[in-house]
Write a protein that holds these residues in place. Structure first.
Motif, PDB file in Angstrom:
ATOM      1  N   SER A 175      43.702  35.407  37.034  1.00 29.59           N
ATOM      2  CA  SER A 175      42.326  36.624  37.103  1.00 29.59           C
ATOM      3  C   SER A 175      41.472  36.105  38.009  1.00 29.59           C
ATOM      4  CB  SER A 175      41.725  36.088  34.963  1.00 29.59           C
ATOM      5  OG  SER A 175      42.559  36.377  34.369  1.00 29.59           O
ATOM      6  N   ALA A 176      40.716  37.917  38.116  1.00 28.33           N
ATOM      7  CA  ALA A 176      39.886  37.922  39.224  1.00 28.33           C
ATOM      8  C   ALA A 176      38.778  37.019  38.815  1.00 28.33           C
ATOM      9  CB  ALA A 176      39.468  39.185  39.402  1.00 28.33           C
ATOM     10  N   PRO A 177      38.602  36.153  39.693  1.00 31.50           N
ATOM     11  CA  PRO A 177      37.539  35.225  39.634  1.00 31.50           C
ATOM     12  C   PRO A 177      35.808  35.396  39.350  1.00 31.50           C
ATOM     13  CG  PRO A 177      38.091  34.753  41.524  1.00 31.50           C
ATOM     14  CD  PRO A 177      38.809  36.026  40.826  1.00 31.50           C
ATOM     15  N   HIS A 178      34.866  35.065  38.709  1.00 33.10           N
ATOM     16  CA  HIS A 178      33.387  35.491  38.801  1.00 33.10           C
ATOM     17  C   HIS A 178      32.720  35.254  40.121  1.00 33.10           C
ATOM     18  CE1 HIS A 178      33.215  37.384  34.519  1.00 33.10           C
ATOM     19  NE2 HIS A 178      33.917  36.242  34.167  1.00 33.10           N
TER      20      HIS A 178
ATOM     21  N   GLY B 256      34.502  45.176  36.527  1.00 34.06           N
ATOM     22  CA  GLY B 256      35.275  44.183  35.395  1.00 34.06           C
ATOM     23  C   GLY B 256      36.141  43.542  35.777  1.00 34.06           C
ATOM     24  N   GLU B 257      36.877  42.757  34.705  1.00 43.17           N
ATOM     25  CA  GLU B 257      37.773  41.985  34.941  1.00 43.17           C
ATOM     26  C   GLU B 257      39.478  43.579  35.729  1.00 43.17           C
ATOM     27  OE1 GLU B 257      41.237  38.726  33.620  1.00 43.17           O
ATOM     28  OE2 GLU B 257      39.476  39.461  32.140  1.00 43.17           O
TER      29      GLU B 257
ATOM     30  N   PRO C 115      37.702  45.684  39.201  1.00 40.20           N
ATOM     31  CA  PRO C 115      36.797  44.341  39.671  1.00 40.20           C
ATOM     32  C   PRO C 115      36.253  44.893  41.319  1.00 40.20           C
ATOM     33  CG  PRO C 115      39.186  43.300  40.101  1.00 40.20           C
ATOM     34  CD  PRO C 115      39.193  44.975  38.851  1.00 40.20           C
ATOM     35  N   LYS C 116      34.731  44.703  41.186  1.00 44.61           N
ATOM     36  CA  LYS C 116      34.071  44.834  42.524  1.00 44.61           C
ATOM     37  C   LYS C 116      33.009  43.314  42.804  1.00 44.61           C
ATOM     38  CE  LYS C 116      34.582  49.223  43.251  1.00 44.61           C
ATOM     39  NZ  LYS C 116      35.150  50.253  44.721  1.00 44.61           N
ATOM     40  N   TYR C 117      33.003  43.828  44.165  1.00 47.83           N
ATOM     41  CA  TYR C 117      32.854  41.935  44.545  1.00 47.83           C
ATOM     42  C   TYR C 117      31.739  42.398  45.210  1.00 47.83           C
ATOM     43  CZ  TYR C 117      36.271  39.718  43.478  1.00 47.83           C
ATOM     44  OH  TYR C 117      37.388  38.272  41.637  1.00 47.83           O
ATOM     45  N   ARG C 118      29.976  41.429  45.611  1.00 49.30           N
ATOM     46  CA  ARG C 118      29.247  41.917  46.220  1.00 49.30           C
ATOM     47  C   ARG C 118      29.483  40.293  47.245  1.00 49.30           C
ATOM     48  NH1 ARG C 118      23.174  41.775  44.954  1.00 49.30           N
ATOM     49  NH2 ARG C 118      22.336  41.864  46.533  1.00 49.30           N
TER      50      ARG C 118
END
Length: 361
Positions: free
Chosen positions: A165-168, A239-240, A243-246
């Motif tokens: 899963s995509a990590p936070h 969302g999972e 996902p988008k990332y900063r």
């Protein structure tokens, strides 16, 4: 005895060639599937370019060896993908250019004139024409993908991450020379350098203690060009399933870059994933306990052989001269005795047979 069994290393080295053979045997690990039948020729061309880039330009065999080995030893192997651009100056020379041609050559951006000479040429109709000989230095920007194996101790990931899963949150924390950061365009003259306390992982400390700089004993370059702690962090804001990332780049604790990106650049694999956790198991986890047991048995056999060859001797009465002679165990040495009963050999039982049976088991 200081002997150590090699069960864990033997297990990893035995499994690694089989894993490499899956990807490298036929060099067809990369496949490109067209979305429509008419794109089949273009897909074949893209496939060949990707295969050449991975196997030849990025040394895919070495990458796979290191990445797979990290996973077999450290539960999870990490890698990082990226794209690097570089400016390459290319010298060029032009002769006999007219004024308009000269302007077309030197006007583009990234062109530096290194030599210019004007002269006159006679034309077939008898007229004189001014022409120019020019030497230029053209800066060409070239880009290529990069693929690097990340040391596991440099990776940071949130405690609630799940494998698959995509990590936070995921980040890489590493050290860079001040000169390297300045060459990349970062103003780090006032940024504090990293100290040894920033490296808390035992594996990282062991690597730093055995590098060539410490072996040579040269620490002057460290003072002139110190290392700075860099953290490249990615926090999930989507969302999972989408996902988008900063992204935030911290250099010496100061924020230098803050932007939104589509995804993080890290890849990872685990030999034996476990549900509901990120870090699963690896072959070393299963081989380390048998290795410890075999190490104890091998040390017992070695110590037993030493005592059998050079056994212990009891000294009756404790005469100092006799004790000194016994402690000086050299071939053909003389032991001073008062009576023939002063020395009592202590028989050492031979345990090697039973120990070797346990080792074979």
């Amino acid at each position: 005895s200081a002997i150590v069994a090699t069960d864990a290393a033997d297990t990893v080295e035995w499994m690694l060639p089989s894993l490499l053979r899956i990807f490298a045997a036929s060099r067809d690990a990369i496949e490109v599937s067209p979305r429509r039948p008419q794109f089949e020729p273009q897909a074949g061309m893209v496939r060949e370019v990707l295969r050449w880039s991975f196997w030849e330009r990025m040394d895919g065999l070495t990458f796979l060896h290191n990445w797979l080995k990290d996973g077999l030893i450290s539960k999870v192997g990490f890698c990082r993908v990226g794209y690097t651009t570089s400016a390459m100056p290319v010298p060029e020379s032009f002769r006999g250019l007219t004024r308009s041609q000269l302007y077309a050559v030197v006007s583009p951006e990234g062109v530096e004139v290194t030599g210019l000479e004007a002269r006159t040429e006679d034309m077939p109709d008898g007229q004189a024409l001014q022409v120019f000989d020019v030497d230029i230095l053209r800066t060409e920007v070239d880009g290529f993908p990069t693929l690097d194996v990340v040391p596991p101790e440099e990776m940071r990931i949130d405690n609630g991450a799940r494998y698959g899963s995509a990590p936070h949150f995921i980040a890489q924390e590493y050290r860079r020379r001040r000169s390297e950061l300045e060459a990349e365009g970062y103003e780090v003259a006032d940024v504090s350098s990293a100290d040894d306390r920033a490296v808390a992982n035992e594996e990282a400390q062991a690597r730093r203690q055995t590098n060539t700089m410490s072996l040579c004993g040269d620490t002057a370059s460290d003072d002139e060009d110190p290392e700075i702690l860099v953290a490249d962090c990615y926090e999930r804001i989507g969302g999972e399933h989408a996902p988008k990332y900063r992204r935030g780049l911290l250099i010496g604790g100061e924020l230098f870059e803050d932007e939104e990106v589509d995804d993080h650049p890290f890849g990872y694999w685990c030999p034996a994933p476990m549900p509901h956790v990120f870090f699963g198991h690896c072959p070393v986890d299963y081989a380390i306990e048998p290795q410890r047991l075999r190490t104890k048995l091998l040390r017992a056999v070695e110590d037993n052989v030493y005592l059998t060859v050079n056994g212990r001797t009891g000294v009756v009465g404790g005469d100092p001269a006799t004790i000194d002679d016994i402690l000086d165990s050299r071939p053909g040495g003389v032991v001073r005795l008062r009576t023939k009963e002063d020395l009592v050999p202590i028989t050492q039982p031979d345990l090697s047979g039973a120990a070797w049976q346990a080792v074979e088991w």
